[in-house]
Write an enzyme that holds these catalytic residues in place. Structure first.
Site: not given
Ligand SMILES: *Cc1c(COP(=O)(O)O)cnc(C)c1O
Length: 833
Positions: A376, A568-569, A574, A676, A680
């Site tokens: 990952h 995101k984190r 990022k 991911t 979304k």
């Molecule tokens: C989808 C999701 C992530 C991952 O987000 P990225 O933009 O891919 O880093 C992290 N936390 C939550 C709660 C999510 O639903």
């Protein structure tokens, strides 16, 4: 589905009454809720507190999964069925109630039943405390995969840890992140079934002894210093309207109850109690990732705890099938979700060789056939390694086994590359370049028949960088499986209005068969009436988010403004701070010319920083500091707003992704494995501004280059600049807008004159800038200007939004799971009966 209702009619004695455990009419759901309130919660409607009602409804829903769940458990005993075992330290499942109602197809009846009891379903849904058993993307991926495995009829067990405290709750105080412990079990967990008798012993520490068995064979016995046990907690994972229910089995650590108190004198009673406390510590808390060097021993203990409980459980299931241990790989395909569970390679060898007295070579063949490994991350600091002394102290037998695996492995390498000592050293499972370490990614790779990355770019870079030598050795093991997300939770559950609009237009098969069906809305991009409705759905979603933002932060946002979202984190790679540089640049433009026309924007951030990651926490403070100045400034009023949405988690994400106009996916190229969140957002009609990183590359290919806002260096260009000698200060010196923004941060313009506050961040950018914000700054600003000019043309924007959704079929996790089945697990989903 026709068949299902026929079955129900036959089995229920009275047509209208139905069974209160299984009936799905409004009347029987209502009666069931009352029964559960009385018999499970021990109260009546007059006495019930909100959580009592939630529990009663949740139990009612769980009851309706149990038939198929028990059927699925029985099928695990069937010798012909191969089971996917998804081993993951994290499962970020999100709230269960809404999802289970959706998948069972009983949302409307339940809503009605609850209404007749004088309640609102939506109020019960917000009542649920989500199980935050993951940090972010990796844990959420595991959860999406469980949904798809069940929906595609693949028998599967998700194995994880039942952390007593999940990821911390985030509060923002004075602009800083404050961590609060996540007491998710406080009010009880109605979804899990505790199985105290499904438990396994777990050894730690001690030493090993060698002996000759009755047949004169050389054997090793592990004499542990401490033994704890793991207890199974089962959570049913229902498919989307498909009768299949899979199993999420999480382990909780406990002291072994056979503790002989008699053997101790009085003083030792307390020692025995301490022992119990220590035993229960193993599954106490989820570690935040991105954390430099903490809680080491306990973390290794957790990993081993997960792995051994799960493998012992699999072996027990396999033997119950009446099959010999030597066919174990026919019963299970084990997927290692990153290196956290990679001790599984050594542990399966230990179980087969030491416990089941198998010869080494046979055991090794079984291990290789059983395991596969998903990588990952390309970040070197994310490649797990354990110091040899620590590893040996905790898992002495495994260290011996790893040495033996390594000895045999390196013998093969030497044969293949005679005299190439450098390669041998690089490939070794033990890093001997300085202080000695076990390299977990190498252990996972050597013991697996397949190794996959999570996007095309990432899989490709893996073979060129961190796993290059392993790729040279085992090219056939490497495959790509691009991540996906489940359209059930991430559209059908969380975006009700969009779901209704799409279903009205093309029917509802897209929820189950997203890959093929969603494309059918593409022609509707040319339909003015459809575009009108599409725009209205987005505006409504934005209004709902605006109300939540007002309630949680006090900030009032304008729903006609462009909602520009990065959730995101928080991590330097990022680049949330690159987003901040754009905000400051827009702010300065307005300050210089307050009369100018600009597209109003609301910048929304959300995400947690690891508690020990100083720079990430400083970025949160920076966002809030800039928000504090921008939101108060009369010159920019009505044009720019900045919001930090606290406590980004799955529950909050349900409201956020559907409300985005623009999705920020701006990581330094080559650093994000897939992402991911990008999927979304796009599935919910946001357009993406992004770099050529992770799955962005594939999203852009699918939605069309003209429907994606691309900017920035490529992974190759990032690499080349680094090799040539990257000089961030050159960009600062030559770009007045960039210089002004950085100088303002440094001078305390956004922090009440306290410039020293952000000095570490500014200093890092000017002198090192490892993630190349300054190199990408101007390209990003220019690209954001393109975004604004397209947004001005709403017809064009909405058309692009529709096309984004229409072309997201590839990013359903159903597609990912199909590829795992075909290319890695060699499983044909079982046919529905
Ligand atoms: C989808 C999701 C992530 C991952 O987000 P990225 O933009 O891919 O880093 C992290 N936390 C939550 C709660 C999510 O639903």
């Amino acid at each position: 589905m026709v068949k299902q209702s026929q079955k129900r009619q036959i089995s229920s004695p009275i047509d209208t009454g139905e069974n209160t455990r299984t009936g799905t009419s409004t009347a029987s759901l209502k009666q069931a809720i009352l029964d559960n309130l009385y018999y499970i919660q021990g109260c009546t409607p007059e006495l019930a507190m909100p959580n009592d009602w939630y529990m009663a409804v949740a139990r009612t829903v769980r009851d309706r999964m149990l038939d198929h769940f028990i059927h699925a458990l029985k099928r695990l005993q069937s010798p012909k069925v191969k089971i996917v075992s998804y081993l993951s330290a994290e499962f970020l499942m999100g709230p269960h109630l809404g999802n289970n109602l959706l998948n069972l197809g009983i949302t409307d009846q339940t809503r009605e039943a609850v209404k007749e009891l004088g309640l609102e379903l939506d109020e019960l849904l917000v009542q649920e405390e989500e199980p935050g058993l993951g940090n972010g993307g990796l844990g959420r991926l595991a959860a999406c995969y469980m949904d798809s495995l069940a929906t595609m009829n693949v028998p599967a067990i998700g194995y994880g840890i039942r952390y007593e405290f999940g990821i911390f709750d985030q509060e923002i105080r004075d602009g800083w992140q404050i961590e609060k412990t996540d007491k998710w079990l406080r009010l009880g967990n109605p979804w899990e079934i505790c199985r105290p008798e499904t438990s396994y012993e777990v050894n730690f520490g001690g030493h090993t002894v060698q002996y000759l068995d009755d047949n004169g064979c050389f054997r090793v016995r592990w004499i542990p210093h401490r033994v704890v046990k793991g207890i199974a907690y089962d959570t049913p994972v229902p498919s989307y309207r498909n009768d299949m229910v899979d199993l999420l089995r999480l382990w909780k650590s406990e002291a072994i109850e056979s503790f002989d108190f008699q053997a101790f004198n009085v003083g030792d009673y307390y020692k025995a109690v301490d022992e119990k406390v220590i035993s229960e510590t193993v599954s106490k808390v989820l570690y935040p990732n991105d954390e430099p060097e903490i809680g080491k021993t306990l973390r290794l203990a957790q990993q081993y705890f997960l792995v051994t409980c799960s493998l012992q459980d699999m072996i027990s299931i396999h033997l119950m099938r009446g099959k010999g241990i030597e066919t174990f790989h026919e019963s299970f395909a084990v997927q290692l979700n990153d290196t956290y569970p990679s001790i599984a390679v050594a542990e399966l060898m230990r179980l087969l060789v030491d416990e089941h007295l198998m010869g080494w070579d046979t055991a090794w063949q079984i291990t290789e056939k059983t395991m596969s490994y998903t990588n990952h991350s390309l970040l070197p600091e994310a490649l797990e390694k354990w110091s040899l002394p620590l590893f040996g102290r905790t898992l002495p037998r495994h260290l011996e086994i790893i040495y033996e695996i390594n000895r045999r492995f390196l013998d093969g390498v030497r044969l293949r590359y005679p005299g190439d000592d450098g390669r041998v050293a690089r490939l070794s499972l033990i890093d001997e370049s300085g202080e000695k370490y076990v390299r977990m990614a190498h252990l996972a790779s050597v013991g697996s028949h397949r190794i996959n990355g999570v996007s095309a770019l990432h899989s490709n870079l893996l073979t060129k960088t961190v796993l290059k030598d392993l790729y040279d050795l085992y090219p056939d093991r490497f495959v790509n499986v691009t991540n996906g997300v489940t359209p059930r939770r991430w559209i059908a559950l969380s975006n009700a209005e969009l779901t209704a609009l799409i279903t009205k237009s093309i029917g509802d098969r897209w929820i189950r068969y997203f890959e093929d069906e969603i494309r059918k809305i593409e022609p509707l991009a040319d339909d003015a009436g459809f575009r009108e409705e599409w725009g209205k759905v987005k505006r409504n979603n934005k209004s709902r988010l605006a109300a939540i933002i007002k309630e949680r932060t006090g900030v009032v946002t304008d729903t006609d403004s462009l909602f520009d979202i990065q959730v995101k984190r928080i991590h330097e790679y990022k680049r949330q701070h690159l987003n901040v540089l754009n905000i400051i640049t827009l702010y300065n433009r307005i300050k210089k010319d307050p009369g100018q026309e600009i597209i109003p924007r609301t910048f929304i951030f959300g995400g947690k920083a690891a508690p020990g990651y100083f720079m990430a926490k400083l970025i949160i403070k920076l966002i809030n500091s800039v928000a504090g100045v921008v939101n108060k400034d009369q010159d920019v009023a009505g044009r720019l707003k900045v919001v930090f949405f606290p406590d980004f988690n799955v529950k909050n994400a349900h409201h956020i992704y559907p409300a985005a106009d623009l999705s920020e996916q701006i990581s330094t190229a080559g650093k994000e494995a897939a992402g991911t969140g990008n999927m979304k957002f796009s599935m919910n009609g946001a357009l993406t501004i992004g770099t050529l990183d992770g799955a962005n590359v594939e999203i852009r290919e699918e939605v069309g280059h003209e429907n994606f806002f691309l900017f920035g260096l490529t992974a190759d260009e990032v690499h080349d600049q680094k090799v040539k000698g990257y000089n961030p200060r050159g960009y600062y010196d030559s770009n007045p807008h960039l210089r002004e923004a950085i100088d303002q941060i440094r001078s305390g313009h956004f922090s009440g004159g306290h410039g020293e506050l952000f000095e570490p961040l500014v200093d890092n950018l000017l002198n090192h800038d490892p993630f190349m914000l300054l190199a990408d700054y101007q390209a990003y600003i220019d690209c954001q200007d393109r975004v604004s000019s397209v947004y001005r043309d709403q017809e064009r924007w909405v058309r692009m939004s529709i096309l984004n959704v229409a072309r997201m079929g590839k990013f359903s996790s159903d597609r990912s799971i199909r590829e795992y089945c075909d290319n890695i697990w060699k499983i044909n989903p079982v046919k529905g009966e």
